[in-house]
Scaffold this active site. Structure first.
Site, PDB file in Angstrom:
ATOM      1  CB  ALA A   1      -0.828  -0.122   1.197  1.00  0.00           C
TER       2      ALA A   1
ATOM      3  CB  SER B   1      -2.698   1.222  11.370  1.00  0.00           C
ATOM      4  OG  SER B   1      -1.973   0.043  11.689  1.00  0.00           O
ATOM      5  NE  ARG B   2      -3.026  -5.185  13.172  1.00  0.00           N
ATOM      6  CZ  ARG B   2      -2.107  -6.328  13.158  1.00  0.00           C
ATOM      7  NH1 ARG B   2      -2.504  -7.222  13.506  1.00  0.00           N
ATOM      8  NH2 ARG B   2      -1.042  -5.944  12.710  1.00  0.00           N
TER       9      ARG B   2
ATOM     10  CE1 TYR C   1      -6.809  -1.797   9.691  1.00  0.00           C
ATOM     11  CE2 TYR C   1      -7.691  -4.112  10.008  1.00  0.00           C
ATOM     12  CZ  TYR C   1      -6.546  -3.352   9.846  1.00  0.00           C
ATOM     13  OH  TYR C   1      -5.422  -3.758   9.903  1.00  0.00           O
TER      14      TYR C   1
ATOM     15  CG  LEU D   1      -6.369  -5.619   5.901  1.00  0.00           C
ATOM     16  CD1 LEU D   1      -7.727  -5.889   6.387  1.00  0.00           C
ATOM     17  CD2 LEU D   1      -5.455  -4.971   6.861  1.00  0.00           C
TER      18      LEU D   1
ATOM     19  CE  LYS E   1      -0.250 -10.324  -5.132  1.00  0.00           C
ATOM     20  NZ  LYS E   1       0.577 -11.075  -4.152  1.00  0.00           N
TER      21      LYS E   1
ATOM     22  CG  ASP F   1       3.074 -13.158  -2.013  1.00  0.00           C
ATOM     23  OD1 ASP F   1       2.318 -12.406  -1.722  1.00  0.00           O
ATOM     24  OD2 ASP F   1       4.409 -12.960  -2.272  1.00  0.00           O
TER      25      ASP F   1
END
Length: 331
Positions: free
Chosen positions: A15, A36-37, A58, A74, A97, A178
């Site tokens: 990102a 963010s968290r 979020y 994420l 993806k 990945d």
């Protein structure tokens, strides 16, 4: 066109390093917020990237009425939850993806977005670069004859980073998820078909939570055409694609990474010799954002709709089953 106000759910490297700069460089979008968290990390990212708003959860970002679309980078196992929650909050979604960890989840995500009337797309940025339109035009012209096969590679070596999310099995880790998704999606795009069967051999590493660190595969398409590919996270870097025809071949030296320089060009080999095809130096992440932006604002059809993401996951499911069970899997 009034610019789409994007929110970023998470502060992953993809990102910060690629997608956010791409949205900022686009004609249709601007980055309005990041979540963010924890608020500290969000504020740090917002300051570093010059983003106006930072949220410590979020949920707070999704509650912001000014945010129209979200990008979700994420870990893979969280894609489904936050895509559905974003759709229910009325936000359009660009999801990194692989879009999910299986086709059933991808289908649920697509259905949730359809119910909510929001745009939903998988973040395969390379497909938006015009060089693939040029490649398909060359194939259509008959210059390389009939396509007989495709070979693609995408490998890198990050194996020493043992805490990386790519090496967490329950989180959707592994090289097929990945980087294997790139050759798979490319073959489907170039051939404009779905494969009939998959056979994959994988290297599963106990040091890395038993995820596939390398995989070599064969996808069977119609008329005897096949994709052969390999992908890996414990091998030297490679990022190449070759399309072999009866009268020539197309070589794409940097198939999935666009550098905005001469490395983006590709080579056509025929009996008359070889020629390098120059392509525009464009930001593929910006082009991706603009495709979504035009769909959101103008109702233009996405070049790769949500159904494509579901179909790609069905192929990935077959590849993973084949690698784990050491057998050919029909689709």
């Amino acid at each position: 066109m009034e610019k789409i106000r994007w929110g970023i759910i998470g502060s992953a490297n993809i990102a910060k390093g690629s997608v956010i700069p791409g949205i900022k460089a686009s004609e249709t979008g601007e980055v309005a917020a990041i979540a963010s968290r924890g608020i500290e990390k969000a504020e740090e990212s917002a300051k570093q990237l010059h983003i106006p708003k930072a949220y410590g959860s979020y949920e707070e970002l999704l509650a912001d009425p000014e945010i129209e679309a979200v990008y979700i980078p994420l870990p893979n196992h969280l894609h489904k939850e936050w895509t559905i929650r974003a759709a229910e909050a009325g936000k359009h979604v660009l999801c990194e993806k692989p879009v999910a960890i299986n086709a059933n989840d991808a289908e649920e995500m697509a259905e949730a977005c359809q119910r909510a009337g929001v745009v939903f797309a998988e973040a395969f940025m390379y497909r938006y670069h015009p060089r693939y339109d040029l490649i398909r035009d060359i194939i259509q012209s008959g210059e390389i004859g009939e396509v007989r096969g495709i070979h693609a590679t995408f490998t890198f070596n990050n194996a020493k980073d043992s805490e990386n999310v790519r090496y967490k099995k329950e989180w959707g880790g592994g090289s097929l998820y990945d980087v294997g998704v790139y050759p798979i999606s490319a073959a489907r795009m170039i051939l404009n078909q779905e494969p009939q069967a998959a056979t994959v051999h994988g290297l599963f590493s106990e040091q890395h939570d038993d995820v596939d660190m390398m995989a070599s595969g064969l996808l069977e398409f119609e008329n005897g055409v096949a994709l052969t590919f390999d992908c890996g996270m414990w091998a030297a870097f490679r990022n190449e694609l070759e399309i072999v025809g009866t009268e020539g071949r197309i070589e794409v030296p940097s198939a999935f990474v666009a550098h905005q320089n001469e490395q983006d060009h590709f080579i056509v080999h025929t009996n008359d010799g070889k020629r390098e095809v120059e392509v525009p130096y464009l930001n593929q992440y910006a082009l991706q954002a603009d495709a979504l932006g035009r769909s959101i604002r103008n109702g233009e059809e996405l070049p790769y709709p949500a159904t494509d993401a579901v179909l790609n996951m069905k192929v990935l499911d077959a590849c993973l089953t084949s690698a784990k069970e050491r057998r050919r899997v029909e689709l």
